[in-house]
Design a protein around this motif. Structure first.
Motif, PDB file in Angstrom:
ATOM      1  N   PHE A   1     -35.817 -25.392  16.204  1.00  0.00           N
ATOM      2  CA  PHE A   1     -36.209 -24.039  15.815  1.00  0.00           C
ATOM      3  C   PHE A   1     -35.006 -23.097  15.843  1.00  0.00           C
ATOM      4  CE2 PHE A   1     -40.130 -26.072  17.112  1.00  0.00           C
ATOM      5  CZ  PHE A   1     -40.934 -25.798  16.010  1.00  0.00           C
ATOM      6  N   VAL A   2     -33.828 -23.669  16.047  1.00  0.00           N
ATOM      7  CA  VAL A   2     -32.586 -22.891  16.040  1.00  0.00           C
ATOM      8  C   VAL A   2     -32.055 -22.889  14.608  1.00  0.00           C
ATOM      9  CG1 VAL A   2     -30.250 -22.693  16.962  1.00  0.00           C
ATOM     10  CG2 VAL A   2     -32.098 -23.563  18.421  1.00  0.00           C
TER      11      VAL A   2
ATOM     12  N   LEU B   1     -41.429 -38.477  24.625  1.00  0.00           N
ATOM     13  CA  LEU B   1     -40.791 -37.176  24.477  1.00  0.00           C
ATOM     14  C   LEU B   1     -41.003 -36.605  23.082  1.00  0.00           C
ATOM     15  CD1 LEU B   1     -37.293 -37.811  26.143  1.00  0.00           C
ATOM     16  CD2 LEU B   1     -39.245 -36.589  27.124  1.00  0.00           C
ATOM     17  N   TYR B   2     -41.404 -35.349  23.060  1.00  0.00           N
ATOM     18  CA  TYR B   2     -41.465 -34.548  21.835  1.00  0.00           C
ATOM     19  C   TYR B   2     -40.478 -33.411  22.064  1.00  0.00           C
ATOM     20  CZ  TYR B   2     -45.569 -37.202  20.545  1.00  0.00           C
ATOM     21  OH  TYR B   2     -46.423 -38.226  20.206  1.00  0.00           O
ATOM     22  N   ILE B   3     -39.376 -33.436  21.359  1.00  0.00           N
ATOM     23  CA  ILE B   3     -38.269 -32.516  21.601  1.00  0.00           C
ATOM     24  C   ILE B   3     -38.329 -31.333  20.641  1.00  0.00           C
ATOM     25  CG2 ILE B   3     -35.758 -32.291  21.646  1.00  0.00           C
ATOM     26  CD1 ILE B   3     -36.932 -34.142  23.849  1.00  0.00           C
ATOM     27  N   ALA B   4     -38.396 -30.142  21.206  1.00  0.00           N
ATOM     28  CA  ALA B   4     -38.307 -28.913  20.415  1.00  0.00           C
ATOM     29  C   ALA B   4     -37.032 -28.191  20.854  1.00  0.00           C
ATOM     30  CB  ALA B   4     -39.525 -28.029  20.648  1.00  0.00           C
ATOM     31  N   LYS B   5     -36.015 -28.246  20.009  1.00  0.00           N
ATOM     32  CA  LYS B   5     -34.763 -27.554  20.330  1.00  0.00           C
ATOM     33  C   LYS B   5     -34.974 -26.059  20.103  1.00  0.00           C
ATOM     34  CE  LYS B   5     -29.836 -27.333  19.258  1.00  0.00           C
ATOM     35  NZ  LYS B   5     -28.716 -28.054  18.659  1.00  0.00           N
ATOM     36  N   VAL B   6     -34.856 -25.282  21.186  1.00  0.00           N
ATOM     37  CA  VAL B   6     -35.073 -23.835  21.111  1.00  0.00           C
ATOM     38  C   VAL B   6     -33.873 -23.044  21.622  1.00  0.00           C
ATOM     39  CG1 VAL B   6     -37.589 -24.059  21.229  1.00  0.00           C
ATOM     40  CG2 VAL B   6     -36.262 -23.786  23.350  1.00  0.00           C
TER      41      VAL B   6
END
Length: 192
Positions: free
Chosen positions: A20-21, A58-63
């Motif tokens: 999301f970056v 793992l579900y990775i959300a880069k914030v």
């Protein structure tokens, strides 16, 4: 800050990853996200380290960006994405001294869906038990705020304290995964 999807201790744990970056992929150019992911999910595979939940997904959300900074809107989008993915736990190893209505609503939505949201209390400790230093989102009542302790079980002096604190866990000199298939020791409430 994302994850190293090629790390031998993590690659089998990753179910999905998104960023999301703006302008950055979910790949971790900072190291923090990969370290936290390893503490949680490093596989029991005879390599490096073993996480506290070595069979989890793992579900990775880069914030947070590759510089380690983020925007509450990005974080809120990451929480909303986690809800849509049907995760059981959201880990947020980040913090801010300021509350944010958009992020708080996303956290309440996760809470109302039955998702446990575990947050780093913060590394703002002044070693005074009467000072409230807990950062947001750990300060919200719908989250589980985690402080850090040392290997001897004592309060880590850097760890934030305050009325919103829910528990403490080892957070000093934690060996875990970092980008490039490597390992390193980090300290902080994110590690706890």
């Amino acid at each position: 800050t994302g994850i190293d999807p090629d790390h031998p201790d993590l690659k089998d744990a990753i179910m999905d990853a998104v960023s999301f970056v703006p302008g950055e992929s979910y790949r971790d150019g900072h190291g923090h996200g990969t370290h936290v992911a390893g503490t949680i999910a490093a596989r029991k595979n005879g390599l490096g380290v073993v996480g506290v939940a070595p069979e989890c997904q793992l579900y990775i959300a880069k914030v947070l960006s590759d510089q380690g900074y983020g925007d509450e809107a990005w974080i809120a989008e990451g929480v909303k994405w986690g809800i849509k993915q049907g995760v059981h736990i959201i880990n947020m190893s980040l913090g801010s001294p300021q509350a944010n209505a958009t992020l708080y609503q996303a956290i309440r939505d996760a809470y109302n869906t039955g998702i446990a949201t575990i947050c780093a209390a913060g590394n703002e400790g002044d070693d005074n038990p009467f000072t409230d230093e807990i950062l947001y989102p750990a300060k919200y009542p719908e989250t589980i705020a985690v402080a850090a302790i040392t290997a001897l079980g004592s309060h880590a002096p850097y760890s934030s304290q305050g009325y919103a604190l829910d528990c403490a866990a080892p957070g000093s000199d934690i060996l875990s995964t970092i980008p490039g298939g490597r390992y390193s020791q980090y300290s902080g409430t994110s590690m706890a």
